[in-house]
Scaffold this motif. Sequence first.
Motif: not given
Length: 283
Positions: A34-46, A164-169
């Motif tokens: 969660g948070g901006a850091n969690g969202l950044a991890i997900v976005i970094n995947h794409w 979103m992390a579940g879909f990404a990773f």
Amino acid sequence: MKGKIKEFVFITIGMIMVAVGLYFFLMPEKLAIGGANGLAIVINHWIPFLSIGTIMIIINIVLFIIGFLVVGTSFGIKTIYASIGTSVIVSLFEKILSIQKPLVEDIILQLVFGVFISAIGMGIVFNQNASTGGTDIIAKIMNKFFGIELGKGVLFSDFIITVMAGFAFGPELGMYSLLGVILNGIVIDSTMEGINLCKEVNIVSEYSSDIKEYIVNNLKRGATLYNAKGAYTGDKKDVVATVIDRRDFIKLKSYIKAIDKNAFITVSNVYEVLGDGFKNIEE
């Protein structure tokens, strides 16, 4: 000025802890809690050509702009400093201390250590009336337009990020991330309670006047006197009541022990105190 400097020192310590927990433990395992850091991890995947630290900075700047336009200027310089500062520290770690793989092979250890270190840091930042930004701003926007409570808004936003992390990773990392969100909230609450912990002390003693004077003059704390009557003896006595921090409680207990070993003392934990000598109620 001394108080302000102290606040920013504690915020900086909290920021560093959040960045350490994120960079060394959560990011290598793609744990988006969660948070901006969690969202950044997900976005970094794409968008892998942008570093996670850079993405965090962009997310926080965008959220602050939206927040200022929609919610108003209620965030404060401390929150801006903490959120942007955390992103900058993570970005510096990426440039200076490149990590190619997790520190250990056990993902549970990575999750637990990452959550505990970063959540304690967040608790320190929150205790200084600031935040690390991110989903806090989204929660304020949801609160304004939909009337959703801030705590529920943060939880909902973090839940969406774990999905979103579940879909990404994959679902396994998504479930680990959701577990991290739950642990994160528990540790933050425990940290803030521990930092703010005080002792409510009630004292029945033949030397109540001396004890009151010691509290007021030596400990520089307030005290309240109650007139009481013993149920068994029928004797009238004064009860001294005060709220002090843990360090002062040790001093007070030693003083009472020295002058009245027969004193009757009850002690309760108090997790937040507002008013003179403690936290300002406006904070």
